[in-house]
Design an enzyme around this catalytic site. Structure first.
Site, PDB file in Angstrom:
ATOM      1  N   HIS A  17     -12.207  20.318 -35.749  1.00 29.74           N
ATOM      2  CA  HIS A  17     -12.992  21.735 -36.098  1.00 29.74           C
ATOM      3  C   HIS A  17     -12.196  22.990 -36.024  1.00 29.74           C
ATOM      4  CE1 HIS A  17     -16.683  19.490 -33.725  1.00 29.74           C
ATOM      5  NE2 HIS A  17     -16.819  19.624 -34.903  1.00 29.74           N
ATOM      6  N   LYS A  41     -28.905  15.223 -30.904  1.00 32.53           N
ATOM      7  CA  LYS A  41     -27.984  14.044 -30.382  1.00 32.53           C
ATOM      8  C   LYS A  41     -28.072  14.008 -29.307  1.00 32.53           C
ATOM      9  CE  LYS A  41     -23.838  15.464 -33.810  1.00 32.53           C
ATOM     10  NZ  LYS A  41     -23.041  15.984 -34.127  1.00 32.53           N
ATOM     11  N   ARG A  91     -14.892  15.186 -43.810  1.00 30.61           N
ATOM     12  CA  ARG A  91     -14.000  13.912 -43.632  1.00 30.61           C
ATOM     13  C   ARG A  91     -14.344  13.385 -45.070  1.00 30.61           C
ATOM     14  NH1 ARG A  91     -16.656  14.456 -37.524  1.00 30.61           N
ATOM     15  NH2 ARG A  91     -18.015  14.837 -39.266  1.00 30.61           N
ATOM     16  N   SER A 129     -15.849  14.589 -32.826  1.00 32.20           N
ATOM     17  CA  SER A 129     -16.580  15.041 -31.002  1.00 32.20           C
ATOM     18  C   SER A 129     -16.347  13.379 -30.620  1.00 32.20           C
ATOM     19  CB  SER A 129     -17.342  16.087 -31.037  1.00 32.20           C
ATOM     20  OG  SER A 129     -17.417  17.036 -31.383  1.00 32.20           O
TER      21      SER A 129
END
Ligand code: ADP
Length: 161
Positions: A17, A41, A91, A129
């Site tokens: 990030h 989430k 990514r 994460s």
């Protein structure tokens, strides 16, 4: 003033990030990190306050970065902050499908919103994460992937198995 929004759940902020934040803040006069306060989430590890604190601590050396929480449509949050630019990190190829749908949905909600995709340095393309939390919880070394401040918070929060 040229302002961009970088939205996410940042649970917690990683060096991936921060790589995107550094790149984006070199292009825009102001970068607002939009911290999504309620994520779909399930069970975020860190509270919004903790996530906000880690973001602020990790970006304190970049004066043009601000952290704001929001819990509304991203296009509305962008408009409220006088911005038309949304920054997202890409990514691997696997990010593409979700990001494609989200950016087209945002464009349908507001045609003036532009999503800008940026790639991080290759040393961060494989981290998220979630992976950082999982590896840490099994005692793996994640020091290269999070700032020291975040590493300390992980130590306090997660009991290593
Ligand atoms: P979200 O729940 O919106 O995916 P995240 O906090 O997981 O929120 O990610 C926020 C943004 O940062 C997304 O655009 C995501 O693709 C990007 N991102 C996450 N990890 C990395 C990384 N290692 N390198 C580059 N971008 C990343």
């Amino acid at each position: 003033m040229n302002t961009a929004i970088y939205p996410g759940s940042f649970d917690p902020v990683t060096n991936g990030h921060l790589d995107i934040i550094a790149r984006a803040s070199s292009i825009f006069d102001e970068l607002i990190i939009g911290l999504v306060s309620e994520t779909n989430k399930e069970n975020s590890l860190f509270s919004v306050k903790e996530r906000e604190d880690m973001l602020m601590e990790s970006t304190k050396s970049i004066p043009s970065v601000r952290v704001k929480t929001f819990n509304s449509l991203l296009v509305d949050f962008a408009k409220e902050n006088g911005s038309k630019m949304v920054v997202r990190g890409l990514r691997a190829f696997s990010d593409y499908e979700y990001e494609f749908k989200m950016s087209l949905m945002n464009r349908n909600l507001d045609d003036s919103i532009v999503t800008l995709f940026m790639m991080p340095h290759q040393s961060y393309t494989h981290i998220s994460s979630s992976i950082v939390k999982e590896v840490f919880s099994f005692g793996g070394d994640v020091k290269n992937y999070v700032p020291e401040y975040v590493h300390d918070k992980l130590r306090k929060k997660i009991e290593v198995k």
